[in-house]
Scaffold this active site. Structure first.
Site, PDB file in Angstrom:
ATOM      1  N   THR A   1       1.087  -1.138  -0.068  1.00 47.78           N
ATOM      2  CA  THR A   1      -0.032   0.015  -0.034  1.00 47.78           C
ATOM      3  C   THR A   1       0.814   1.074   0.085  1.00 47.78           C
ATOM      4  O   THR A   1       2.039   1.161  -0.218  1.00 47.78           O
ATOM      5  CB  THR A   1      -1.196  -0.267   1.043  1.00 47.78           C
ATOM      6  OG1 THR A   1      -2.008   1.015   1.031  1.00 47.78           O
ATOM      7  CG2 THR A   1      -0.342  -0.017   2.393  1.00 47.78           C
TER       8      THR A   1
ATOM      9  N   LYS B   1       3.671   1.283  -4.020  1.00 50.52           N
ATOM     10  CA  LYS B   1       3.003   0.391  -4.950  1.00 50.52           C
ATOM     11  C   LYS B   1       3.871   0.559  -6.129  1.00 50.52           C
ATOM     12  O   LYS B   1       4.035  -0.321  -7.149  1.00 50.52           O
ATOM     13  CB  LYS B   1       1.593   0.548  -5.339  1.00 50.52           C
ATOM     14  CG  LYS B   1       0.688   0.103  -4.237  1.00 50.52           C
ATOM     15  CD  LYS B   1      -0.801   0.473  -4.444  1.00 50.52           C
ATOM     16  CE  LYS B   1      -1.783   0.068  -3.375  1.00 50.52           C
ATOM     17  NZ  LYS B   1      -3.160   0.611  -3.561  1.00 50.52           N
TER      18      LYS B   1
ATOM     19  N   ASN C   1       0.204  -4.351  -6.080  1.00 50.19           N
ATOM     20  CA  ASN C   1      -0.206  -4.003  -4.777  1.00 50.19           C
ATOM     21  C   ASN C   1      -0.368  -5.585  -4.092  1.00 50.19           C
ATOM     22  O   ASN C   1      -0.673  -5.830  -3.002  1.00 50.19           O
ATOM     23  CB  ASN C   1      -1.832  -3.602  -4.825  1.00 50.19           C
ATOM     24  CG  ASN C   1      -2.989  -4.610  -5.200  1.00 50.19           C
ATOM     25  OD1 ASN C   1      -2.650  -5.354  -6.189  1.00 50.19           O
ATOM     26  ND2 ASN C   1      -4.101  -4.730  -4.664  1.00 50.19           N
TER      27      ASN C   1
ATOM     28  N   ASP D   1      -6.241  -4.200  -7.198  1.00 56.03           N
ATOM     29  CA  ASP D   1      -6.853  -3.285  -6.884  1.00 56.03           C
ATOM     30  C   ASP D   1      -7.802  -2.741  -7.810  1.00 56.03           C
ATOM     31  O   ASP D   1      -9.065  -2.414  -7.866  1.00 56.03           O
ATOM     32  CB  ASP D   1      -6.004  -1.855  -6.710  1.00 56.03           C
ATOM     33  CG  ASP D   1      -5.461  -1.641  -5.456  1.00 56.03           C
ATOM     34  OD1 ASP D   1      -5.700  -2.360  -4.512  1.00 56.03           O
ATOM     35  OD2 ASP D   1      -4.390  -1.076  -5.438  1.00 56.03           O
TER      36      ASP D   1
ATOM     37  N   GLY E   1      -1.551   8.135  -8.009  1.00 58.76           N
ATOM     38  CA  GLY E   1      -0.727   7.117  -7.578  1.00 58.76           C
ATOM     39  C   GLY E   1      -1.343   5.677  -8.027  1.00 58.76           C
ATOM     40  O   GLY E   1      -1.858   5.369  -8.987  1.00 58.76           O
ATOM     41  N   GLY E   2      -0.821   4.785  -7.124  1.00 58.20           N
ATOM     42  CA  GLY E   2      -0.999   3.195  -7.515  1.00 58.20           C
ATOM     43  C   GLY E   2      -2.585   3.149  -7.679  1.00 58.20           C
ATOM     44  O   GLY E   2      -2.959   2.366  -8.633  1.00 58.20           O
TER      45      GLY E   2
ATOM     46  N   ASN F   1      -4.541  15.781 -10.288  1.00 54.91           N
ATOM     47  CA  ASN F   1      -3.703  15.347  -9.369  1.00 54.91           C
ATOM     48  C   ASN F   1      -2.879  16.732  -8.505  1.00 54.91           C
ATOM     49  O   ASN F   1      -2.745  17.583  -9.134  1.00 54.91           O
ATOM     50  CB  ASN F   1      -2.706  14.553  -9.862  1.00 54.91           C
ATOM     51  CG  ASN F   1      -1.949  13.707  -8.764  1.00 54.91           C
ATOM     52  OD1 ASN F   1      -2.248  13.218  -7.889  1.00 54.91           O
ATOM     53  ND2 ASN F   1      -0.369  13.654  -8.913  1.00 54.91           N
ATOM     54  N   ARG F   2      -2.725  16.539  -7.301  1.00 50.75           N
ATOM     55  CA  ARG F   2      -1.889  17.583  -6.740  1.00 50.75           C
ATOM     56  C   ARG F   2      -0.704  17.969  -7.329  1.00 50.75           C
ATOM     57  O   ARG F   2      -0.153  19.108  -7.887  1.00 50.75           O
ATOM     58  CB  ARG F   2      -1.487  17.102  -5.323  1.00 50.75           C
ATOM     59  CG  ARG F   2      -0.678  18.115  -4.504  1.00 50.75           C
ATOM     60  CD  ARG F   2      -0.342  17.809  -3.133  1.00 50.75           C
ATOM     61  NE  ARG F   2       0.368  16.315  -3.058  1.00 50.75           N
ATOM     62  CZ  ARG F   2       0.784  15.633  -2.190  1.00 50.75           C
ATOM     63  NH1 ARG F   2       0.533  16.136  -0.838  1.00 50.75           N
ATOM     64  NH2 ARG F   2       1.252  14.568  -2.118  1.00 50.75           N
TER      65      ARG F   2
ATOM     66  N   GLY G   1     -14.916   2.684  -0.026  1.00 46.70           N
ATOM     67  CA  GLY G   1     -13.517   2.138  -0.298  1.00 46.70           C
ATOM     68  C   GLY G   1     -13.557   0.467   0.251  1.00 46.70           C
ATOM     69  O   GLY G   1     -12.660  -0.076  -0.023  1.00 46.70           O
TER      70      GLY G   1
HETATM   71  N1  LIG Z   1     -10.127   0.577  -0.404  1.00 47.78           N
HETATM   72  C1  LIG Z   1      -9.039  -0.149  -0.972  1.00 47.78           C
HETATM   73  O1  LIG Z   1      -9.036  -1.361  -1.053  1.00 47.78           O
HETATM   74  C2  LIG Z   1      -7.770   0.696  -1.279  1.00 47.78           C
HETATM   75  C3  LIG Z   1      -6.919   0.212  -2.090  1.00 47.78           C
HETATM   76  C4  LIG Z   1      -5.776   0.970  -2.533  1.00 47.78           C
HETATM   77  C5  LIG Z   1      -5.375   2.007  -1.843  1.00 47.78           C
HETATM   78  N2  LIG Z   1      -6.297   2.617  -1.167  1.00 47.78           N
HETATM   79  C6  LIG Z   1      -6.422   4.025  -0.524  1.00 47.78           C
HETATM   80  O2  LIG Z   1      -6.021   4.915  -1.744  1.00 47.78           O
HETATM   81  C7  LIG Z   1      -5.187   6.220  -1.134  1.00 47.78           C
HETATM   82  C8  LIG Z   1      -4.001   6.062  -2.320  1.00 47.78           C
HETATM   83  O3  LIG Z   1      -3.286   4.963  -2.085  1.00 47.78           O
HETATM   84  P1  LIG Z   1      -2.201   4.608  -3.416  1.00 47.78           P
HETATM   85  O4  LIG Z   1      -1.617   3.256  -2.958  1.00 47.78           O
HETATM   86  O5  LIG Z   1      -2.532   4.895  -4.558  1.00 47.78           O
HETATM   87  O6  LIG Z   1      -1.199   5.726  -2.945  1.00 47.78           O
HETATM   88  P2  LIG Z   1       0.047   6.468  -3.709  1.00 47.78           P
HETATM   89  O7  LIG Z   1       0.528   5.605  -4.979  1.00 47.78           O
HETATM   90  O8  LIG Z   1       1.112   6.924  -2.781  1.00 47.78           O
HETATM   91  O9  LIG Z   1      -0.696   7.844  -4.352  1.00 47.78           O
HETATM   92  C9  LIG Z   1      -1.058   8.547  -3.477  1.00 47.78           C
HETATM   93  C10 LIG Z   1      -1.861   9.761  -4.264  1.00 47.78           C
HETATM   94  O10 LIG Z   1      -2.569  10.869  -3.457  1.00 47.78           O
HETATM   95  C11 LIG Z   1      -1.955  12.059  -3.776  1.00 47.78           C
HETATM   96  N3  LIG Z   1      -1.910  12.668  -2.339  1.00 47.78           N
HETATM   97  C12 LIG Z   1      -1.691  12.435  -1.250  1.00 47.78           C
HETATM   98  N4  LIG Z   1      -1.580  13.084  -0.168  1.00 47.78           N
HETATM   99  C13 LIG Z   1      -2.407  14.172  -0.920  1.00 47.78           C
HETATM  100  C14 LIG Z   1      -2.746  15.616  -0.353  1.00 47.78           C
HETATM  101  N5  LIG Z   1      -2.621  15.811   1.052  1.00 47.78           N
HETATM  102  N6  LIG Z   1      -3.298  16.257  -1.123  1.00 47.78           N
HETATM  103  C15 LIG Z   1      -3.712  15.956  -2.582  1.00 47.78           C
HETATM  104  N7  LIG Z   1      -3.223  14.929  -2.889  1.00 47.78           N
HETATM  105  C16 LIG Z   1      -2.577  13.873  -2.122  1.00 47.78           C
HETATM  106  C17 LIG Z   1      -0.609  11.802  -4.401  1.00 47.78           C
HETATM  107  O11 LIG Z   1      -0.417  12.973  -5.223  1.00 47.78           O
HETATM  108  P3  LIG Z   1       1.001  13.437  -5.721  1.00 47.78           P
HETATM  109  O12 LIG Z   1       1.426  12.653  -6.837  1.00 47.78           O
HETATM  110  O13 LIG Z   1       0.878  14.763  -5.870  1.00 47.78           O
HETATM  111  O14 LIG Z   1       2.096  13.128  -4.420  1.00 47.78           O
HETATM  112  C18 LIG Z   1      -1.074  10.668  -5.175  1.00 47.78           C
HETATM  113  O15 LIG Z   1      -1.687  10.979  -6.549  1.00 47.78           O
HETATM  114  C19 LIG Z   1      -4.911   5.428   0.146  1.00 47.78           C
HETATM  115  O16 LIG Z   1      -5.672   6.322   1.022  1.00 47.78           O
HETATM  116  C20 LIG Z   1      -5.240   4.105   0.275  1.00 47.78           C
HETATM  117  O17 LIG Z   1      -5.471   3.753   1.700  1.00 47.78           O
HETATM  118  C21 LIG Z   1      -7.733   1.758  -0.689  1.00 47.78           C
END
Ligand SMILES: NC(=O)c1ccc[n+]([C@@H]2O[C@H](COP(=O)([O-])OP(=O)(O)OC[C@H]3O[C@@H](n4cnc5c(N)ncnc54)[C@H](OP(=O)(O)O)[C@@H]3O)[C@@H](O)[C@H]2O)c1
Length: 325
Positions: free
Chosen positions: A111, A115, A136, A153, A187-188, A208-209, A293
């Site tokens: 996570t 990823k 993942n 995912d 992100g992932g 995206n940010r 989610g």
């Molecule tokens: N429900 C489920 O089964 C499931 C599965 C997977 C993930 N998730 C959730 O999805 C979320 C993302 O996971 P991920 O694995 O994709 O993470 P990741 O690859 O690290 O990507 C994070 C994303 O969020 C953006 N971001 C983070 N903090 C931010 C903020 N304060 N303001 C604006 N944008 C922000 C990042 O933007 P930048 O490019 O600008 O850094 C990036 O686009 C997490 O909360 C995770 O728990 C849930």
């Protein structure tokens, strides 16, 4: 000690430890990171662990919020599978995988924020995960300890969203076909959703940010986060948050203003702690259908469980366990 040392306390019977410390009450510890006796016995099934127990875990940072250990350990126990699933707080996934390289560590979920880096760390990567650019789920081959990465995912999220849309749109094939699918986050999880939605025939826009991170994505239109609040409405739009905005403890945060939500037929939030985020609450108040989610989490976990154990996922048990959250 602390969160990083938790696995040495839990895995003590697997690696020949004589005793471990468990606390009577949560938070009342004699050293940081001691689990409660209740968690050792009821969550990690400590008395069943031994040298042959296979170790699985979720690699992330932060990771303590993840409900995966609750889900998988309960399922392992009900199937009589000799495995244990733990939280793995990891700073650098490459050095983690080099260190924990034995076949005792049989599989990992991956996570935030690892990823994308995970793709480069695997010996072999599934073609879909390669196109998404995110892994993942990592499986270690028992014969040569090589690791294989895949992405579960996108199946979990897209099938939950399709189920939600079926109650709104009646059309042949996927209810995502020809819809405008707006994704926040690249992100992932964002890339997985973009891949899945495009596969189903949706038109995808990603905000995206960090705008530069969007330029690496092919086949989707890119907008800034600020543009989101002034998006031109169109019938049947779908919104998906895939950032960690709104996740505990920052539950007051939301990625988009409430007034912009009335344009969407369905709003999905990948964040699942809490189950109903501020985004979902405001979307429901604005008349949108919501998909949590938690539904994605359960869907992606089915496939991971089957890959980890070679057994069919106990779907009803997963739903029952997660219904408590
Ligand atoms: N429900 C489920 O089964 C499931 C599965 C997977 C993930 N998730 C959730 O999805 C979320 C993302 O996971 P991920 O694995 O994709 O993470 P990741 O690859 O690290 O990507 C994070 C994303 O969020 C953006 N971001 C983070 N903090 C931010 C903020 N304060 N303001 C604006 N944008 C922000 C990042 O933007 P930048 O490019 O600008 O850094 C990036 O686009 C997490 O909360 C995770 O728990 C849930």
């Amino acid at each position: 000690m602390g969160e990083r040392g938790l696995i040495s306390r839990i895995l003590c019977p697997k690696f020949g430890g004589y005793l471990t410390f468990g606390t009577l009450e949560s938070g009342v510890v004699s050293a940081p990171g001691q689990p409660t006796i209740k968690d050792l016995l009821n969550l990690y099934h400590f008395r069943q662990l031994g040298p042959d127990t296979k170790v699985f875990g979720i690699i992330g940072k932060p990771v303590g919020h993840s409900k995966s250990p609750i889900l998988y350990n309960e399922a392992f126990k009900s199937a009589g599978f000799n495995g244990v699933y733990v939280h793995l707080l990891v700073d650098d996934i490459a050095s983690f995988l080099q260190t924990y390289s034995s076949t005792d560590f049989a599989g990992f979920s991956c996570t935030i924020p690892h990823k994308e880096a995970a793709v480069k760390c695997c010996d072999e990567v599934d073609p879909v995960a390669k196109s998404i650019g995110a892994v993942n789920c990592i499986i270690r081959r028992p014969n040569d300890a090589k690791i294989f990465g895949c992405n579960t995912d996108y199946v979990g999220a897209i099938s939950a969203i399709e189920d939600g849309l079926r109650g709104i749109f009646i059309q042949p094939g996927s209810p995502l076909a020809n819809k405008l699918f707006v994704i926040i986050g690249a992100g992932g999880a964002g890339k997985a959703l973009a891949y899945g939605a495009k596969e189903k025939g949706a038109r995808v826009v990603i905000a995206n940010r960090t705008y530069e991170n969007l330029l690496k994505l092919v086949g989707a239109d890119a907008i800034t986060l600020a543009d989101l609040n002034n998006f031109r409405p169109e019938d049947g739009m779908i919104l998906a948050n895939t950032t960690s905005i709104g996740m505990q403890p920052k539950v007051d945060e939301t990625p988009i203003s409430k007034h912009a939500l009335s344009s969407y037929a369905l709003v999905f939030d990948a964040v699942y702690t809490p189950k109903i985020t501020r985004l979902l609450r405001e979307a429901e108040e604005s008349g949108a259908k919501i998909v949590t989610g938690l539904e994605m989490f359960i869907g992606q976990a089915f496939e991971q469980y089957e890959r980890f154990t070679g057994l069919p996922a106990p779907k009803e048990l997963f739903r029952k366990v997660m219904s408590k959250y």
